[in-house]
Design an enzyme around this catalytic site. Structure first.
Site, mmCIF file in Angstrom:
data_model
loop_
_atom_site.group_PDB
_atom_site.id
_atom_site.type_symbol
_atom_site.label_atom_id
_atom_site.label_comp_id
_atom_site.label_asym_id
_atom_site.label_seq_id
_atom_site.Cartn_x
_atom_site.Cartn_y
_atom_site.Cartn_z
ATOM 1 N N CYS A 87 -7.543 -51.821 48.329
ATOM 2 C CA CYS A 87 -7.164 -50.932 49.429
ATOM 3 C C CYS A 87 -6.652 -49.599 48.921
ATOM 4 O O CYS A 87 -5.794 -49.547 48.022
ATOM 5 C CB CYS A 87 -6.096 -51.616 50.293
ATOM 6 S SG CYS A 87 -5.593 -50.650 51.726
ATOM 7 N N CYS A 107 1.650 -47.220 51.393
ATOM 8 C CA CYS A 107 1.864 -48.661 51.579
ATOM 9 C C CYS A 107 2.562 -49.221 50.353
ATOM 10 O O CYS A 107 2.199 -48.877 49.220
ATOM 11 C CB CYS A 107 0.534 -49.376 51.813
ATOM 12 S SG CYS A 107 0.726 -51.153 52.136
ATOM 13 N N GLU A 162 -3.140 -41.361 58.555
ATOM 14 C CA GLU A 162 -4.400 -41.308 59.275
ATOM 15 C C GLU A 162 -4.408 -42.373 60.360
ATOM 16 O O GLU A 162 -3.843 -43.460 60.201
ATOM 17 C CB GLU A 162 -5.576 -41.526 58.324
ATOM 18 C CG GLU A 162 -5.748 -40.371 57.345
ATOM 19 C CD GLU A 162 -6.947 -40.538 56.422
ATOM 20 O OE1 GLU A 162 -7.721 -39.565 56.295
ATOM 21 O OE2 GLU A 162 -7.101 -41.616 55.820
ATOM 22 N N CYS A 212 -12.016 -50.332 57.041
ATOM 23 C CA CYS A 212 -10.928 -51.156 56.534
ATOM 24 C C CYS A 212 -10.729 -50.948 55.034
ATOM 25 O O CYS A 212 -11.665 -51.051 54.245
ATOM 26 C CB CYS A 212 -11.245 -52.625 56.822
ATOM 27 S SG CYS A 212 -9.964 -53.765 56.281
ATOM 28 N N CYS A 235 -6.679 -47.616 65.779
ATOM 29 C CA CYS A 235 -6.129 -48.214 64.565
ATOM 30 C C CYS A 235 -4.988 -47.316 64.102
ATOM 31 O O CYS A 235 -5.210 -46.155 63.734
ATOM 32 C CB CYS A 235 -7.210 -48.325 63.490
ATOM 33 S SG CYS A 235 -6.629 -49.021 61.932
ATOM 34 N N CYS A 267 -2.432 -53.701 47.371
ATOM 35 C CA CYS A 267 -3.579 -54.596 47.235
ATOM 36 C C CYS A 267 -4.672 -53.917 46.407
ATOM 37 O O CYS A 267 -4.909 -52.709 46.536
ATOM 38 C CB CYS A 267 -4.127 -54.973 48.605
ATOM 39 S SG CYS A 267 -2.947 -55.901 49.624
#
Length: 381
Positions: free
Chosen positions: A153, A146, A113, A373, A139, A150
């Site tokens: 996230c 990933c 995305e 975010c 962005c 985290c």
């Protein structure tokens, strides 16, 4: 990522594409003409490139992939932000490709995305940039998924599926820029880029660095390096490498906790590096580039948002030429954190400012489409 059967235009420079087309029996100057059509006029169908011979247009159509993948979905937020879900597994011009389907966890395979975040002129909310400047910020993602994981996230929930190529990174920016130029937007162009989408940019520098060069090149996106931010959770070799290059981009360190003990509870990779080591690397980046470092800090309600945490963060920030971006946690289904109260957020900022730290609250943009975010990855908000 599976390689494309045809070279991808956005992976190339004018010189490297010149080599490619020369091998196809075309004059080398065709490459510069093609670059003008794509970056200057937004044309990616070679059959529409009128100053090329019919034969050369046919060769380009057959042998060069201009757009890899397809836009699977566009979502528009109430604040003017919009998000594109890009699937890389099928060619844009493949009419037989099946539409990808999200798995039971809401993830698309081989998809990323990217987000357009407007500020200032022509967007709801009227949030202008510094000194009232209107901005259109892309962005971008650098990986599919990933590897960091985290705890706050969504992007790491499914792990890492693979790296994007330089061309796939640049294509995201080009697509968002083209939308601005054709939509009647009052700014009408991309002004800023942040590498804050899916992935850890420093874990894919082999693609991020050439993408940065294309984004800043006069023959490419022609953006100022000073209007590009590369965010990292703290990969020290990558920070050092980026500082060695002639690319004065802004470095943003995703700190998110003021001490190592707290940081290791929410960022798995913090087990491999201390805040002391990160401060040293960021100081080196400033000395090499003259660019202040941004410390990013997600406020997690009841975890790292107390005044004592702010005081610790101030001590870290004052050891650097830095500023602090405070970010309210944006809810992700299934994750254990809570959005902080407005009272705690403003108290936290005041503690920093009272200690001489330049601290800003970053607005949560696109929350209603899961574009804020920490929310990128899901098939839906």
């Amino acid at each position: 990522m599976e390689p494309s059967p045809r070279p991808h235009f956005f992976d190339h420079t004018p010189d490297s594409l010149g080599d490619v087309v020369a091998g196809w029996g075309m004059p080398r100057f065709r490459a510069k003409q093609v670059f003008h059509w794509v970056y200057g006029r937004g044309v990616v169908d070679p059959l529409e490139m009128g100053n090329l011979s019919a034969a050369d247009r046919g060769r380009l159509k057959e042998n060069l992939a201009f757009i890899r993948g397809r836009v699977l979905r566009r979502q528009d937020a109430s604040d003017g932000t919009h998000k594109l879900l890009v699937g890389w597994g099928a060619a844009a011009d493949d009419p037989l490709a099946l539409a990808p389907v999200a798995d039971k966890n809401g993830f698309f395979a081989d998809a990323t995305e990217c987000v357009m975040i407007p500020a200032g002129a022509g967007r709801s909310g009227g949030d202008a940039g510094p000194r009232g400047a209107a901005r259109r910020t892309a962005c971008l993602s650098s990986q599919v998924g990933c590897p960091v994981g985290c705890s706050f996230c969504a992007s790491g929930l499914g792990g890492l599926d693979g790296n994007l190529t330089a061309g796939q990174i640049v294509q995201q920016a080009w697509m968002l820029d083209r939308e601005l130029k054709t939509s009647g937007d009052p700014v009408g162009r991309l002004t800023n880029v942040v590498f804050m989408g899916m992935g850890e940019p420093m874990a894919n520098l082999k693609a991020v660095v050439p993408a940065l060069r294309t984004l800043t090149a006069a023959w490419g996106m022609n953006l100022s390096a000073r209007k590009i931010t590369v965010s990292t959770v703290g990969v020290v070799p990558g920070i050092r490498r980026l500082g060695e290059l002639d690319l004065p981009v802004t470095l943003a360190l995703s700190l998110h906790a003021p001490n190592d003990e707290l940081r290791r509870q929410i960022i798995p990779w913090a087990s491999f590096v201390t805040i002391e080591e990160l401060v040293a690397a960021c100081r080196g980046y400033f000395e090499a580039t003259g660019r202040e470092v941004t410390l990013e800090y997600i406020l997690l309600g009841g975890f790292n948002d107390g005044p004592q945490h702010a005081a610790e963060l101030a001590a870290v920030a004052k050891r650097l030429r830095s500023n602090v971006n405070l970010i309210r946690y944006n809810e992700v289904r299934g994750l254990p954190h809570q959005r902080p109260s407005s009272e705690n957020v403003h108290r936290f900022q005041k503690v920093l400012r009272d200690r001489g730290v330049n601290a800003h609250l970053r607005a949560s943009r696109g929350r209603d489409i899961a574009a804020a975010c920490g929310q990128l990855r899901y098939a839906g908000p």
